[in-house]
Design a protein around this motif. Structure first.
Motif, mmCIF file in Angstrom:
data_model
loop_
_atom_site.group_PDB
_atom_site.id
_atom_site.type_symbol
_atom_site.label_atom_id
_atom_site.label_comp_id
_atom_site.label_asym_id
_atom_site.label_seq_id
_atom_site.Cartn_x
_atom_site.Cartn_y
_atom_site.Cartn_z
ATOM 1 N N GLY A 28 0.828 -1.213 0.000
ATOM 2 C CA GLY A 28 0.000 0.000 0.000
ATOM 3 C C GLY A 28 0.857 1.257 0.000
ATOM 4 N N TYR A 29 1.935 1.246 0.805
ATOM 5 C CA TYR A 29 2.845 2.392 0.845
ATOM 6 C C TYR A 29 3.505 2.594 -0.515
ATOM 7 C CZ TYR A 29 6.836 5.305 2.013
ATOM 8 O OH TYR A 29 7.767 6.307 2.036
ATOM 9 N N ILE A 32 0.510 3.259 -3.356
ATOM 10 C CA ILE A 32 -0.475 4.332 -3.175
ATOM 11 C C ILE A 32 0.160 5.572 -2.555
ATOM 12 C CG2 ILE A 32 -2.629 4.983 -2.029
ATOM 13 C CD1 ILE A 32 -3.429 1.995 -2.230
ATOM 14 N N TRP A 33 0.713 5.445 -1.372
ATOM 15 C CA TRP A 33 1.196 6.619 -0.638
ATOM 16 C C TRP A 33 2.409 7.272 -1.299
ATOM 17 C CZ3 TRP A 33 -0.705 9.872 2.594
ATOM 18 C CH2 TRP A 33 0.131 10.754 3.255
ATOM 19 N N LEU A 34 3.403 6.493 -1.685
ATOM 20 C CA LEU A 34 4.630 7.054 -2.273
ATOM 21 C C LEU A 34 4.363 7.825 -3.564
ATOM 22 C CD1 LEU A 34 7.626 7.199 -1.595
ATOM 23 C CD2 LEU A 34 7.963 5.129 -2.927
ATOM 24 N N LEU A 36 1.570 9.327 -4.444
ATOM 25 C CA LEU A 36 0.846 10.536 -4.060
ATOM 26 C C LEU A 36 1.787 11.574 -3.466
ATOM 27 C CD1 LEU A 36 -2.427 9.089 -2.494
ATOM 28 C CD2 LEU A 36 -2.190 10.342 -4.633
ATOM 29 N N GLN A 37 2.715 11.115 -2.641
ATOM 30 C CA GLN A 37 3.676 12.030 -2.021
ATOM 31 C C GLN A 37 4.581 12.669 -3.078
ATOM 32 O OE1 GLN A 37 6.247 10.084 0.765
ATOM 33 N NE2 GLN A 37 6.880 11.991 1.724
#
Length: 161
Positions: A28-29, A32-34, A36-37
């Motif tokens: 997920g990191y 998705i998160w990376l 977006l960041q």
């Protein structure tokens, strides 16, 4: 799959459950998160650059307003287009390359150059366009012998009086 899961010892099921949860979190990191960041950082950079551009533009507008009104494009004088072209060509240093200027109609002329400096020609066209509103209707350019020299045939048109 259920049979395989039940065949595992309680310790193995717990390790597999914790490992699966950790793998899900890492996936997920990473997926998705990376991204977006990274996109957020890119948009911050773009916004910062746009802010700098806006500040520069506002300053430029103030300087332009302070310098007074802009000269009107296409200011006309009483000379004919033929006279304006002839005088402009000589002022631009293209007199030696000018072959002929032919009137086509009251507001249009054809101009022929041989071995004219391309840089001087483009500067002259920009000048005559901005100071007299003359526009190029037809343009034919061919490379000539020599560096930066061209043979040109063009039709110029003056704005409607």
């Amino acid at each position: 799959m259920k049979d395989w899961w039940l065949a595992q010892s309680a310790r193995d099921r717990r390790i597999l459950s914790i490992g699966g949860a950790l793998a899900s979190l890492l996936l997920g990191y990473a997926l998705i998160w990376l991204p977006l960041q990274r996109n957020a950082e890119e948009w911050r950079r773009r916004a910062s650059a746009a802010d700098v551009s806006v500040i520069w533009m506002r300053d430029a507008v103030q300087r332009l307003r302070a310098s007074g009104p802009a000269p009107a494009v296409g200011m006309r004088d009483d000379r004919s287009l033929l006279a304006v072209v002839d005088a402009g060509v000589r002022e631009a240093g293209l007199g030696g390359a000018l072959l002929r200027v032919e009137p086509v109609s009251a507001g249009q002329v054809r101009v022929y150059f041989q071995q004219a400096s391309f840089d001087a020609l483009t500067t002259w066209l920009q000048t005559i366009g901005s100071s007299h509103g003359v526009r190029v209707v037809e343009l034919s350019v061919q490379r000539s012998a020599g560096v930066g020299l061209v043979d040109v045939r063009l039709a110029l048109e003056s704005p409607v009086p």
